[in-house]
Design a protein around this motif. Structure first.
Motif, PDB file in Angstrom:
ATOM      1  N   GLU A  82       9.860  14.706   9.912  1.00 12.93           N
ATOM      2  CA  GLU A  82      10.688  13.708   9.212  1.00 12.93           C
ATOM      3  C   GLU A  82      10.752  12.404  10.013  1.00 12.93           C
ATOM      4  OE1 GLU A  82      15.107  13.759   7.309  1.00 12.93           O
ATOM      5  OE2 GLU A  82      14.324  15.655   8.077  1.00 12.93           O
ATOM      6  N   GLY A  83      10.930  11.305   9.322  1.00 10.30           N
ATOM      7  CA  GLY A  83      11.070  10.024  10.023  1.00 10.30           C
ATOM      8  C   GLY A  83       9.795   9.205   9.950  1.00 10.30           C
ATOM      9  N   THR A  84       9.487   8.547  11.060  1.00 14.41           N
ATOM     10  CA  THR A  84       8.334   7.633  11.078  1.00 14.41           C
ATOM     11  C   THR A  84       7.037   8.341  10.705  1.00 14.41           C
ATOM     12  OG1 THR A  84       9.432   6.690  12.987  1.00 14.41           O
ATOM     13  CG2 THR A  84       7.285   5.818  12.473  1.00 14.41           C
ATOM     14  N   GLN A  85       6.828   9.564  11.247  1.00 10.34           N
ATOM     15  CA  GLN A  85       5.569  10.288  10.991  1.00 10.34           C
ATOM     16  C   GLN A  85       5.379  10.534   9.497  1.00 10.34           C
ATOM     17  OE1 GLN A  85       3.105  10.984  12.957  1.00 10.34           O
ATOM     18  NE2 GLN A  85       4.116  10.182  14.768  1.00 10.34           N
ATOM     19  N   GLU A  86       6.472  10.856   8.836  1.00 10.52           N
ATOM     20  CA  GLU A  86       6.408  11.142   7.403  1.00 10.52           C
ATOM     21  C   GLU A  86       5.969   9.886   6.635  1.00 10.52           C
ATOM     22  OE1 GLU A  86       9.617  12.873   4.162  1.00 10.52           O
ATOM     23  OE2 GLU A  86      10.304  12.221   6.114  1.00 10.52           O
ATOM     24  N   LEU A  87       6.526   8.749   7.029  1.00 12.40           N
ATOM     25  CA  LEU A  87       6.165   7.491   6.364  1.00 12.40           C
ATOM     26  C   LEU A  87       4.715   7.111   6.677  1.00 12.40           C
ATOM     27  CD1 LEU A  87       9.396   5.394   6.977  1.00 12.40           C
ATOM     28  CD2 LEU A  87       8.714   6.592   4.917  1.00 12.40           C
ATOM     29  N   LYS A  88       4.298   7.374   7.929  1.00 10.75           N
ATOM     30  CA  LYS A  88       2.904   7.087   8.301  1.00 10.75           C
ATOM     31  C   LYS A  88       1.960   7.881   7.399  1.00 10.75           C
ATOM     32  CE  LYS A  88       2.729   6.131  13.312  1.00 10.75           C
ATOM     33  NZ  LYS A  88       2.250   6.748  14.545  1.00 10.75           N
ATOM     34  N   TRP A  89       2.282   9.167   7.189  1.00 12.06           N
ATOM     35  CA  TRP A  89       1.414  10.019   6.374  1.00 12.06           C
ATOM     36  C   TRP A  89       1.361   9.547   4.938  1.00 12.06           C
ATOM     37  CZ3 TRP A  89      -2.576  12.780   6.025  1.00 12.06           C
ATOM     38  CH2 TRP A  89      -3.021  13.483   7.134  1.00 12.06           C
ATOM     39  N   THR A  90       2.533   9.147   4.441  1.00 14.70           N
ATOM     40  CA  THR A  90       2.573   8.678   3.048  1.00 14.70           C
ATOM     41  C   THR A  90       1.700   7.440   2.903  1.00 14.70           C
ATOM     42  OG1 THR A  90       4.858   9.443   3.110  1.00 14.70           O
ATOM     43  CG2 THR A  90       4.176   8.257   1.156  1.00 14.70           C
ATOM     44  N   ALA A  91       1.811   6.508   3.872  1.00 14.53           N
ATOM     45  CA  ALA A  91       1.000   5.287   3.822  1.00 14.53           C
ATOM     46  C   ALA A  91      -0.481   5.640   3.909  1.00 14.53           C
ATOM     47  CB  ALA A  91       1.387   4.359   4.968  1.00 14.53           C
ATOM     48  N   PHE A  92      -0.799   6.594   4.761  1.00 15.51           N
ATOM     49  CA  PHE A  92      -2.191   7.019   4.948  1.00 15.51           C
ATOM     50  C   PHE A  92      -2.754   7.564   3.629  1.00 15.51           C
ATOM     51  CE2 PHE A  92      -5.282  10.352   6.268  1.00 15.51           C
ATOM     52  CZ  PHE A  92      -6.187   9.535   6.928  1.00 15.51           C
ATOM     53  N   THR A  93      -1.958   8.430   2.978  1.00 16.67           N
ATOM     54  CA  THR A  93      -2.427   9.084   1.748  1.00 16.67           C
ATOM     55  C   THR A  93      -2.549   8.107   0.582  1.00 16.67           C
ATOM     56  OG1 THR A  93      -1.343  11.108   2.479  1.00 16.67           O
ATOM     57  CG2 THR A  93      -1.944  10.998   0.157  1.00 16.67           C
ATOM     58  N   TYR A  94      -1.545   7.254   0.425  1.00 15.62           N
ATOM     59  CA  TYR A  94      -1.511   6.433  -0.789  1.00 15.62           C
ATOM     60  C   TYR A  94      -2.134   5.049  -0.640  1.00 15.62           C
ATOM     61  CZ  TYR A  94       1.346  10.044  -2.818  1.00 15.62           C
ATOM     62  OH  TYR A  94       1.758  11.245  -3.311  1.00 15.62           O
ATOM     63  N   LEU A  95      -2.261   4.569   0.591  1.00 19.15           N
ATOM     64  CA  LEU A  95      -2.824   3.221   0.760  1.00 19.15           C
ATOM     65  C   LEU A  95      -4.204   3.250   1.416  1.00 19.15           C
ATOM     66  CD1 LEU A  95       0.338   1.252   1.969  1.00 19.15           C
ATOM     67  CD2 LEU A  95      -0.601   1.359  -0.333  1.00 19.15           C
ATOM     68  N   LYS A  96      -4.359   4.105   2.448  1.00 15.72           N
ATOM     69  CA  LYS A  96      -5.619   4.047   3.206  1.00 15.72           C
ATOM     70  C   LYS A  96      -6.720   4.900   2.568  1.00 15.72           C
ATOM     71  CE  LYS A  96      -7.329   3.907   7.920  1.00 15.72           C
ATOM     72  NZ  LYS A  96      -6.963   3.985   9.323  1.00 15.72           N
ATOM     73  N   ILE A  97      -6.381   6.126   2.194  1.00 18.93           N
ATOM     74  CA  ILE A  97      -7.424   7.023   1.671  1.00 18.93           C
ATOM     75  C   ILE A  97      -8.065   6.475   0.383  1.00 18.93           C
ATOM     76  CG2 ILE A  97      -7.831   9.332   0.694  1.00 18.93           C
ATOM     77  CD1 ILE A  97      -7.959   9.367   3.700  1.00 18.93           C
ATOM     78  N   PRO A  98      -7.283   5.916  -0.576  1.00 22.48           N
ATOM     79  CA  PRO A  98      -7.969   5.305  -1.729  1.00 22.48           C
ATOM     80  C   PRO A  98      -8.974   4.224  -1.300  1.00 22.48           C
ATOM     81  CG  PRO A  98      -5.653   5.578  -2.231  1.00 22.48           C
ATOM     82  CD  PRO A  98      -5.821   5.955  -0.796  1.00 22.48           C
ATOM     83  N   GLN A  99      -8.646   3.455  -0.265  1.00 27.36           N
ATOM     84  CA  GLN A  99      -9.593   2.443   0.242  1.00 27.36           C
ATOM     85  C   GLN A  99     -10.841   3.108   0.825  1.00 27.36           C
ATOM     86  OE1 GLN A  99      -9.493  -0.783  -0.224  1.00 27.36           O
ATOM     87  NE2 GLN A  99      -7.573  -0.470  -1.309  1.00 27.36           N
ATOM     88  N   VAL A 100     -10.619   4.234   1.521  1.00 27.70           N
ATOM     89  CA  VAL A 100     -11.753   4.990   2.091  1.00 27.70           C
ATOM     90  C   VAL A 100     -12.667   5.459   0.958  1.00 27.70           C
ATOM     91  CG1 VAL A 100     -12.358   7.174   3.241  1.00 27.70           C
ATOM     92  CG2 VAL A 100     -10.569   5.718   4.191  1.00 27.70           C
ATOM     93  N   LEU A 101     -12.057   5.946  -0.136  1.00 26.74           N
ATOM     94  CA  LEU A 101     -12.870   6.434  -1.261  1.00 26.74           C
ATOM     95  C   LEU A 101     -13.619   5.289  -1.947  1.00 26.74           C
ATOM     96  CD1 LEU A 101     -10.608   9.161  -2.870  1.00 26.74           C
ATOM     97  CD2 LEU A 101     -12.612   9.477  -1.483  1.00 26.74           C
ATOM     98  N   VAL A 102     -12.999   4.116  -1.992  1.00 25.74           N
ATOM     99  CA  VAL A 102     -13.692   2.955  -2.576  1.00 25.74           C
ATOM    100  C   VAL A 102     -14.959   2.669  -1.771  1.00 25.74           C
ATOM    101  CG1 VAL A 102     -13.534   0.453  -2.929  1.00 25.74           C
ATOM    102  CG2 VAL A 102     -11.641   1.921  -3.624  1.00 25.74           C
ATOM    103  N   LYS A 103     -14.844   2.794  -0.431  1.00 25.04           N
ATOM    104  CA  LYS A 103     -16.028   2.555   0.412  1.00 25.04           C
ATOM    105  C   LYS A 103     -17.057   3.683   0.244  1.00 25.04           C
ATOM    106  CE  LYS A 103     -14.777  -0.797   3.720  1.00 25.04           C
ATOM    107  NZ  LYS A 103     -14.151  -1.198   4.929  1.00 25.04           N
TER     108      LYS A 103
END
Length: 1013
Positions: free
Chosen positions: A317-338
């Motif tokens: 819980e806390g910062t790590q949870e938010l980091k994971w959410t950002a990773f899943t919803y913002l970064k991974i879609p960008q990875v898939l676009v590439k």
């Protein structure tokens, strides 16, 4: 009778009706040793004489057949001679030529020099062109015959031609030789027109294009043919010819597996430890794994999603949870676009993503658990994001949303708490906010400092700051975010810019300035601790003044693995400033704000604290005075408390057990908030960040001194991954234990990743790698070893470059040269180790041209020796290491004296490509291949020889066609001829795969090896 030339000799033989062997004996008498029959063009002379009339001369043909059988003439000279005949109207002559080709077309060989082998490749290409022209001519005649009503003519000849074509092309060896000929011709094409070579080149270069034209023409003619057997035979030959240029790029995908732990672990590792990293290196690493393990795209994408959901569920819980959410919803879609860009086929990739989601929706328990954790429909948010990025078509999107809605546990909907906003929604909303804040920060600060303060105050409330930072980190904007705050912090240190011209600073302006300094300072500390200090450091530009915060962070801020000296000059500023600060802290009831230079106060506070501590130690100041002083320090500007504790942490490390009490007491005093009405704006929010910063700073010291200090936190564990190692247990036990658990589970979780990372830091790369390889070699079941390799590879990604250097430079040579360890290299662990070594070598080699990730830059390098002195690679002879490794004296002499061999034994493609041999990885690879070469050339075989075979097989399996610049370029050219002696490696495709065909020498080596098979 004295014979003048070849033609006369042949005519005399015909006149006197010599038998074939008599002819051969007499020929050798006429032409004593010196010139070879190929130089005299015997094959061409015989054919010329045999083909004078409408039907061939059987006696002279028998001489040619005898010459072929007794190897008086080479296959290449016969093929070249045949391909010069172009009167296809003389059926019987063509038939005789096809008979001659039929004698040897499926067993071509050449044991001469490399140039002769290349000659054979060219001759075969010309012969193929001739066969196609011949087939087309007969097909045309057959068509004309059909129109004239005489179908029998030409059908028999066409069948003969096709049979000869099929026989020639069905041999993989022949196709490999044609592959080399095509590349040879292409390189001649590029160097065309150099001097008098032009005409010869023209004749050759036409050939592959000519073959393609002949194929098209043949296809058009045969399309109208009623005989389906002949038509299908011709189509089959056409397919074989078209497959020649791409004969190496065919790879089968794994269809018997559904789980791929390497991809899973890589995604987890990246999400847990490297959110700020760029997407490109991650995409390349994932593509590398996909290629090496031959993973089908839908299952590959599915594995990425599975890892993301597992991350969402298990992140603390806390910062790590938010980091994971950002990773899943913002970064991974960008990875898939590439990844979509990599796959070129636009439509196919969206279909694969849809297919991956179809699979994912079947994992209802996983998705329900994630929904429960995140208090929302996680999949729906993800589908929307993918749809927005163009990764899903509208129809598929609607279908998937409906499917998930139908499968979702109905209880989840009712138990959703409407008061708690779900993280995925917050993160997706935070992304545009980051852009807006960056724009706001670009404005001129001196015009409306109050407005800016309002924006920053809003950022501090609740979990806004962590949300914004996570969104910025996942979208690659964190560096510019930090840069803006550094500029703001720097701006507040110049007090005069805040005041209106001529007048002094008002109390209001001073408090706004103090707050802007404080908030920016705290935010930067928080970013450095959460995402690593690399994010904050600017690109070094000469002459530019380093901002205050950067200077302070590099010299005064405690970080894991960084030991500070409390007596360092950076903690000892100008004594007059220190004295005035001590007086201010001790005498006034609260900190003054007007005209205060906060950056100077921050730099002076460490020396001031030392003075105050000394006064307290010597009884000059009472505890009440100390309380008043600490209240002053933290009462207005929390940054002062942060700077004070930073120095105290360094100071406590240097004290004996009995001297620490007062310093620790002071840290305790500074850590708690001040309960007073007279604080500046946003005090509560600033204290929350301050206490989190202090907790991170003090963690190591408090553990070492066994002290407990209660930090007022927001009710969340701010350091979930800290201090994970069990006390009083040897780290080797912890390592074997954690690896056994990971192996049993079949995947690596984020907690294990952090423990392994700590162990890697603590034990060093050699210790870490060596012990894990020992664990791998203990496995005896094939499926276990394969899974262990997949997991080890992902664990090694913690620091792939350094692990590879140790694995290929120390551990493998140790196992291969010590006969007492050879039994460890038996199958299955030996095969597994070979696979792991190749995967590591390929990954490191492909990525080391780029920059190391920030995660890997932080490592200490004490346990990596100087590879240049360790591996001396000289340019003209194998290294001394190799001579020692060679199994006996004779071999060593051959290896070290270049004159004994046509080619120097250590010469490899990398030297012709002029690869930088001062690079440690290049040196280690060059030496490993020299060792492999000497093992293959030695007189003793054993498990180590078998290991070399597995290593090479894995190299072939993982490489793409024509991948110039792969690790195999370090293999000496002479290794190829040694490798083909091993039954498993003696295939034409293997030879093509392991030689660098972009080089003329590489093509010669390949042609020589294949022609001799």
């Amino acid at each position: 009778m004295k014979v003048v030339n070849l033609k006369q000799a042949i005519l005399q033989a015909w006149k006197e009706r010599w038998s074939d062997y008599q002819w051969a004996i007499n020929m050798k008498k006429f032409f004593p040793k010196g010139a070879t029959w190929d130089i005299l063009n015997l094959a061409e002379a015989l054919l010329e004489q045999a083909m004078i009339g409408p039907s061939p001369n059987p006696l002279i043909l028998s001489y040619l057949k005898y010459a072929i059988s007794s190897q008086m003439v080479s296959y290449s000279s016969v093929l070249t001679a045949i391909s010069k005949f172009d009167d296809f109207s003389r059926d019987l002559c063509v038939q005789a030529l096809l008979d001659i080709m039929d004698m040897f077309c499926d067993r071509l060989s050449c044991h001469g020099k490399a140039e002769e082998c290349i000659g054979l490749c060219r001759a075969l290409l010309s012969a193929l062109h001739w066969l196609l022209r011949c087939t087309a001519a007969f097909a045309e005649r057959l068509q004309e015959g059909l129109e004239a009503g005489t179908p029998a003519t030409g059908e028999k000849q066409l069948a003969m031609c096709l049979q000869c074509l099929e026989k020639t092309l069905s041999s993989t060896k022949n196709r490999a030789l044609l592959h080399i000929a095509k590349l040879e011709e292409a390189s001649l094409h590029t160097s065309q027109g150099l001097g008098q070579g032009g005409t010869r080149t023209n004749q050759l270069t036409a050939s592959w294009t000519a073959i393609e034209h002949s194929l098209l023409k043949l296809g058009e003619i045969l399309a109208n043919l009623s005989n389906t057997q002949l038509r299908s035979q011709a189509e089959q030959c056409g397919t074989l010819i078209r497959s020649i240029p791409t004969m190496l790029s065919v790879h089968s995908e794994q269809l018997h597996k559904t789980g791929f732990p390497t991809v899973h672990a890589l995604v987890l590792l990246e999400g847990t430890m490297n959110l700020t990293g760029e997407t490109q290196p991650l995409v390349e690493q994932l593509m590398m794994v996909k290629r090496m393990q031959h993973i089908p795209t839908p299952l590959f994408v599915l594995e990425i999603w599975k890892a993301c959901f597992v991350g969402l569920i298990e992140s603390p819980e806390g910062t790590q949870e938010l980091k994971w959410t950002a990773f899943t919803y913002l970064k991974i879609p960008q990875v898939l676009v590439k990844l979509k860009e990599y796959s070129h086929g636009d439509k196919d990739f969206t279909e694969d993503v849809n297919c991956a989601f179809e699979f994912l929706l079947k994992l209802t328990p996983l998705l329900d658990k994630a929904d429960q954790r995140c208090n929302c429909d996680c999949t729906n948010f993800l589908l929307q994001e993918c749809n927005k990025q163009g990764l899903l078509s509208e129809a598929n999107f609607a279908n998937l949303v409906a499917k998930r809605a139908a499968d979702r546990d109905p209880e989840l909907k009712s138990s959703e708490n409407a008061n708690i906003q779900p993280n995925p929604g917050l993160i997706l909303r935070a992304e545009p906010t980051v852009t807006n804040i960056l724009k706001t920060m670009d404005a001129d600060h001196s015009k409306s400092p109050e407005g800016l303060l309002g924006v920053l105050g809003h950022m501090l409330s609740g979990k806004s700051l962590d949300l914004l930072l996570a969104a910025a980190a996942a979208t690659g904007k964190l560096k510019s975010f930090a840069r803006k705050f550094i500029n703001l912090n720097e701006f507040t240190t110049h007090g005069n810019e805040f005041t209106t011209h001529g007048s002094g600073e008002s109390t209001k302006t001073a408090s706004v300035r103090a707050l802007l300094f404080d908030i920016s300072f705290l935010m930067l500390c928080h970013v450095a601790q959460t995402y690593g200090s690399e994010v904050i450091l600017s690109e070094v530009s000469t002459g530019a003044e380093v901002p205050f915060f950067e200077t302070w962070m590099q010299t005064c801020m405690p970080e894991p693995g960084k030991i500070l000296n409390p007596d360092h000059p950076c903690f000892r500023p100008d004594s007059t400033k220190v004295e005035s600060l001590v007086a201010l802290l001790n005498n006034s009831s609260e900190m003054k704000l007007v005209q205060m230079k906060w950056h100077e106060a921050c730099l002076s506070i460490s020396a001031a604290i030392l003075e105050i501590l000394n006064a307290w130690e010597n009884g000059v100041l009472a505890f009440e005075s100390i309380q008043k002083i600490t209240d002053n320090i933290k009462g207005k500007v929390c940054s002062l408390a942060v700077c004070a504790v930073a120095w105290l942490v360094a100071h406590v490390r240097m004290l004996g057990l009995d001297e620490r009490e007062k310093s620790l007491q002071m840290i305790r005093q500074l850590a708690g908030p001040l309960y007073s009405e007279n604080t500046l704006q946003f005090y509560k929010e600033r204290v929350v960040i301050m206490s989190s910063i202090l907790e991170h700073m003090c963690a190591d010291v408090l553990q070492q001194t066994a002290t407990q200090i209660k930090f007022p936190s927001a009710g969340v564990d701010t350091m979930p991954y800290w201090n994970l190692l069990p006390p009083k247990r040897p780290i080797k036990e912890v390592l074997t234990d954690i690896f056994a658990k990971v192996l049993e589970k079949g995947w690596v979780d984020s907690r294990s990743i952090h423990i392994l990372d700590t162990l890697l830091h603590m034990g060093g790369v050699y210790w870490f790698c060596n012990n894990l390889i020992k664990e791998l070699l203990k496995e005896t079941r094939k499926e276990h070893t394969l899974q262990a390799v997949e997991l080890l590879y992902s664990i090694f990604c913690l620091d792939m470059q350094q692990v590879t250097l140790v694995l290929l430079g120390h551990i493998l040579p140790g196992l291969l040269t010590d006969s007492s360890k050879w039994q460890n290299l038996m199958d299955p662990p030996g095969t597994a180790l070979a696979k792991l070594a190749v995967w590591c070598a390929l990954s490191s080699y492909s990525s080391h041209k780029g920059q190391a990730s920030s995660r890997q830059k932080k490592r200490h390098r004490e346990d990596i020796e100087d590879y240049i002195s360790l591996f001396p690679v000289e340019d003209m002879q194998p290294s001394k290491l190799m001579r020692l490794l060679s199994s006996n004296e004779d071999d060593a002499n051959i290896l070290s004296s270049p004159t004994d061999r046509s080619m120097n034994s250590s010469l490899s493609a990398s030297q012709l490509h002029t690869v930088n041999m001062r690079d440690p990885l290049n040196r280690v690879l060059a030496n490993l291949f020299l060792l492999i070469s000497s093992i293959l050339g030695s007189r003793t075989a054993g498990p180590h020889t078998q290991f070399v075979q597995w290593f090479m097989e894995e190299c072939v399996d993982c490489l793409e066609q024509g991948s110039r610049g792969s690790i195999l370029q370090f293999m000496p050219f002479t290794t190829v001829s040694e490798l083909v002696k091993m039954s498993a490696m003696s295939s034409p495709k293997v030879v093509l795969a392991i030689t660098d065909l972009s080089l003329p020498l590489g093509r010669q080596v390949a042609a020589k090896a294949i022609a001799a098979l």
